[in-house]
Design an enzyme around this catalytic site. Structure first.
Site: not given
Ligand SMILES: *Cc1c(COP(=O)(O)O)cnc(C)c1O
Length: 363
Positions: A35, A249
């Site tokens: 993702k 700034y």
């Molecule tokens: C993002 C996510 C993961 C992966 O998490 P990590 O901590 O990056 O390994 C796994 N399961 C779900 C439901 C997530 O939203």
């Protein structure tokens, strides 16, 4: 043209995956989380690299899955957080169902198309985000009775793996649901663990969902994974300024000596957080150079006074290692008081990506 590149080493990515699989002794299926554009590493390239070695890829939203399918990714894709109905069929995706209504809509569409749709069901065990939260087993049984759905998985998500008692409580809640469903002859795969949960042996169930670990960050070193992304830019300009000269700034930095101040073409619009002002370092010619003054939208100033022979166009490492020096996403996260996840998704998102395999650029 502005130079800002993220180099992603695909061999390191594959090695990280291999080490995760070795750690779980290949007993848990792997749902690789890609993702947020693979945490800023580029979901298409990452998915192509690992798809043959994982059981599923997982994305947050439907659109991300479409991008992968249209790029030719043909592995199973789990869609974690989306109510999309028709597209799930069009692109052969596996939706995560978190409400009875959603299951009914998917079932009706499956019937209409004469298809059996595999789904995973999300249950709440203490994350307080999405997932069936009341009458859990009863609701799952209702879903199981809907036509043309196949419950392939039941999942939950750990919210606080630093707390052992709490984590075990979450694991037990899923285990109870599993036992109850098994008694009713519902036997899907179960999964609850992302990267940080895999150190709990009873969190492994039938599958794990590693995200950040794939990209080289682990909350401890039990599985030794290495960062696979490096972000670099080049010095845009260098000026020799007298003692007492204000930088950026708000004049939060005033030169304490005659100084060589460099300007680099990266700022908070590129995910180089403003909170890094007067806190972060970058690497130039094998030495650490401090960020001085406020980070601007597109530019940041660095102190080059102690770096001999530095010149315009020299390479600047924002994230990654060079000549014995290293800046990790943990370092940047600590300076900005955030977490490596936010660093990777922010910095990786804006830089032009280049991929390395066998030590060579492949794109
Ligand atoms: C993002 C996510 C993961 C992966 O998490 P990590 O901590 O990056 O390994 C796994 N399961 C779900 C439901 C997530 O939203």
């Amino acid at each position: 043209m502005r130079f800002l590149e993220a180099e992603i080493d695909l061999d390191i990515l594959s090695e990280n995956l291999k080490r995760i699989k070795d750690f779980v002794k290949n007993k848990s299926k792997i749902i690789a989380v890609v993702k947020a554009d693979a945490y800023g590493h580029g979901a298409q390239k990452v998915s192509f690299e690992i798809q043959k070695d994982v059981d599923y890829l997982a994305v947050a939203f439907f659109e991300e899955a479409v991008i992968l399918r249209e790029a030719g990714i043909n592995s199973e894709i789990l869609v974690l957080f989306d109510r999309e109905v028709e597209g799930v069929f069009k692109y052969s995706l596996v939706p995560v169902v978190f409400s009875l209504d959603q299951a009914k809509a998917l079932s009706a569409q499956a019937v209409k198309r004469g298809k059996i749709l595999p789904i995973h069901i999300k249950v709440e065990t203490g994350m307080g985000r999405v997932g069936i939260y009341s009458n859990q087993s009863e609701t799952i049984k209702k879903i199981a009775n809907l036509p043309n759905l196949k419950i392939e998985g039941v999942m939950s998500h750990l919210s606080h793996t630093e707390d052992e008692a709490w984590t075990n409580e979450q694991i037990d809640r899923l285990k109870n649901i599993k036992e109850e469903l098994n008694r009713f002859g519902i036997n899907p795969i179960f999964h609850i663990s992302a990267s940080s949960g895999i150190y709990y042996p009873n969190a492994l169930f039938d599958a794990i969902r590693p995200g950040i670990m794939l990209y080289g960050y682990s909350s401890n070193n039990i599985v030794s994974v290495r960062p696979c992304m490096r972000v670099k830019t080049k010095i845009l300009d260098i000026r020799r300024l007298p003692k007492g000269f204000p930088i950026s700034y708000g004049r939060t930095f005033i030169t304490k000596r005659e100084s060589l101040i460099g300007v680099i073409p990266i700022g908070y619009a590129d995910g180089y957080f403003r909170a890094l002002s007067n806190k972060a370092y970058v690497i130039v010619r094998g030495k650490k150079a401090p960020v001085v003054g406020k980070v601007c939208m597109d530019l940041t100033m660095i102190d080059l006074t102690d770096i001999p022979e530095v010149k315009v166009d020299d390479e600047v490492i924002i994230l990654g290692s060079a000549d014995q020096q290293e800046i990790t996403a943990w370092d940047i996260a600590n300076w900005a008081e955030t977490i490596p996840y936010e660093v990777l998704t922010s910095l990786g998102g804006k830089a032009k990506k280049r991929y390395i395999k066998g030590g060579q650029y492949v794109s």
